[in-house]
Design an enzyme around this catalytic site. Structure first.
Site, PDB file in Angstrom:
ATOM      1  N   ARG A 168       0.836  -1.197   0.000  1.00 17.59           N
ATOM      2  CA  ARG A 168       0.000   0.000   0.000  1.00 17.59           C
ATOM      3  C   ARG A 168       0.875   1.253   0.000  1.00 17.59           C
ATOM      4  NH1 ARG A 168      -2.152  -3.465   4.032  1.00 17.59           N
ATOM      5  NH2 ARG A 168      -4.262  -4.242   3.554  1.00 17.59           N
TER       6      ARG A 168
ATOM      7  N   LYS B 124      -1.871  -2.598   8.020  1.00 17.80           N
ATOM      8  CA  LYS B 124      -2.975  -2.056   8.804  1.00 17.80           C
ATOM      9  C   LYS B 124      -3.005  -2.695  10.191  1.00 17.80           C
ATOM     10  CE  LYS B 124      -6.132  -0.649   5.103  1.00 17.80           C
ATOM     11  NZ  LYS B 124      -7.497  -0.828   4.536  1.00 17.80           N
TER      12      LYS B 124
ATOM     13  N   HIS C  21      -2.663   2.637  -5.702  1.00 19.22           N
ATOM     14  CA  HIS C  21      -3.539   1.488  -5.464  1.00 19.22           C
ATOM     15  C   HIS C  21      -3.835   0.732  -6.766  1.00 19.22           C
ATOM     16  CE1 HIS C  21      -5.286  -0.103  -1.830  1.00 19.22           C
ATOM     17  NE2 HIS C  21      -6.320  -0.538  -2.515  1.00 19.22           N
TER      18      HIS C  21
ATOM     19  N   ARG D 125      -1.222  -1.760  -7.028  1.00 22.26           N
ATOM     20  CA  ARG D 125      -1.506  -2.875  -6.104  1.00 22.26           C
ATOM     21  C   ARG D 125      -2.522  -3.831  -6.728  1.00 22.26           C
ATOM     22  NH1 ARG D 125      -1.644  -4.349  -0.540  1.00 22.26           N
ATOM     23  NH2 ARG D 125      -3.704  -4.855   0.289  1.00 22.26           N
TER      24      ARG D 125
ATOM     25  N   HIS E 237      -4.368  -8.871   3.431  1.00 18.67           N
ATOM     26  CA  HIS E 237      -5.806  -8.831   3.664  1.00 18.67           C
ATOM     27  C   HIS E 237      -6.158  -9.642   4.907  1.00 18.67           C
ATOM     28  CE1 HIS E 237      -6.876  -7.842  -0.798  1.00 18.67           C
ATOM     29  NE2 HIS E 237      -6.599  -6.769  -0.090  1.00 18.67           N
TER      30      HIS E 237
ATOM     31  N   TYR F 275     -10.417  -9.957  -7.050  1.00 21.31           N
ATOM     32  CA  TYR F 275      -9.516 -10.036  -8.205  1.00 21.31           C
ATOM     33  C   TYR F 275      -9.855 -11.200  -9.130  1.00 21.31           C
ATOM     34  CZ  TYR F 275      -6.917  -6.658  -5.511  1.00 21.31           C
ATOM     35  OH  TYR F 275      -6.574  -5.538  -4.793  1.00 21.31           O
TER      36      TYR F 275
END
Length: 293
Positions: free
Chosen positions: A145, A169, A239, A242, A265, A274
């Site tokens: 990210r 995150k 992004h 990504r 994730h 995806y």
């Protein structure tokens, strides 16, 4: 008072990023200002008041995705109030989120991306040019990210074992393997960065023209400028790189769980989006090549 207490909970107990905390504060402040017009209080409102806020936002042009994000903030807020025994009611129980139209992730053409990164004239033959190329190579080659790239330091790069250590995150750390050509580029960049004799001691791997720590808008501008060479699509953000990384892996047969781990994730559902791009590509190939299509 209650909002600030919730914000401190997010900062010190949940350990949300400063960017996320700021977004939560803005959404709750906006909601509180809406209630203040009619002298309403967060502790005494009903689901009808929340619906009125939803309708107002949609009338003002907010997309369903934006409204849903703000409703998610409210849900977390009222759950916190109940858990802390500050409120006996939860107005969010009867609130249904508006449906968000499904959108496939925007991705870049692999051949065009390869041509940009491999062409000698794509980047200046200077420290700035080498850094700009490294930014795109890292984003496209690892799927990290924007915030993760900004926080990446020289110490997070293991040149010998060929991987980078990323803090994602909610402070979740993950290891991402790096291809040999990218490791070589990082080595060359680090040597060139040392030769610049920047006076300050920046901690980031990626630095500005003056040698300061890179920041999100700085990275974004470089990505947008360089992607403009190969695409006219509206979205030209970090992004998108990504998304392109994940889609390229999936198209080449990578396991979905492996992609999930590489992207950081928390659930497989976030990665499964995806697969839709891959299905669309298969449909396109079928229509072009199959005699019965």
């Amino acid at each position: 008072m209650f909002i600030e207490r919730f914000i401190r909970y997010l900062q010190f107990e949940k350990r949300f990023s400063p960017h996320t905390v700021t977004a939560y504060r803005q959404d709750l402040t906006q909601f509180n200002e809406f209630l203040a017009v009619d002298n309403l209080d967060v502790l005494t409102i009903s689901h009808r008041d929340v619906r009125s806020w939803m309708l107002l936002m949609m009338e003002q042009g907010s997309e369903a995705k934006t409204v849903n994000r703000k409703l998610s903030v409210l849900r977390s807020f009222y759950k916190f109030l109940q858990r802390e025994e500050l409120s006996n009611t939860n107005p969010m129980i009867h609130i249904k989120a508006p449906k968000v139209p499904k959108r496939l992730p925007v991705v870049l053409d692999e051949q065009k991306m390869d041509s940009l990164l491999d062409a000698e004239l794509s980047f200046e033959s200077s420290f700035n040019g080498m850094r700009d190329r490294l930014i795109l190579e890292l984003l496209y080659g690892t799927g990290i990210r924007l915030s993760e790239l900004v926080n990446l330091t020289d110490h997070d790069v293991n040149l010998y074992d060929q991987y980078i250590k990323v803090l994602g995150k909610r402070n979740k750390e993950r290891i991402i393997p790096v291809a040999a050509p990218l490791i070589k580029l990082i080595k060359e960049y680090q040597r060139e960065k040392l030769s610049q004799n920047f006076n300050n001691k920046a901690s980031s791997l990626i630095v500005t023209n003056e040698g300061n720590n890179a920041y999100p808008q700085f990275i974004y501008r470089i990505v947008k400028l360089n992607l403009s060479q190969i695409t006219t699509q509206e979205k030209k953000s970090p992004h998108v790189l990504r998304h392109s990384f994940a889609t390229a892996l999936l198209n080449k047969g990578a396991d979905l769980n492996a992609i999930k781990e590489l992207l950081g994730h928390s659930s497989l559902a976030a990665t499964q989006v995806y697969t839709h791009n891959s299905v669309e590509k298969l449909k396109s190939i079928y229509k072009q090549a199959h005699p019965k299509a």
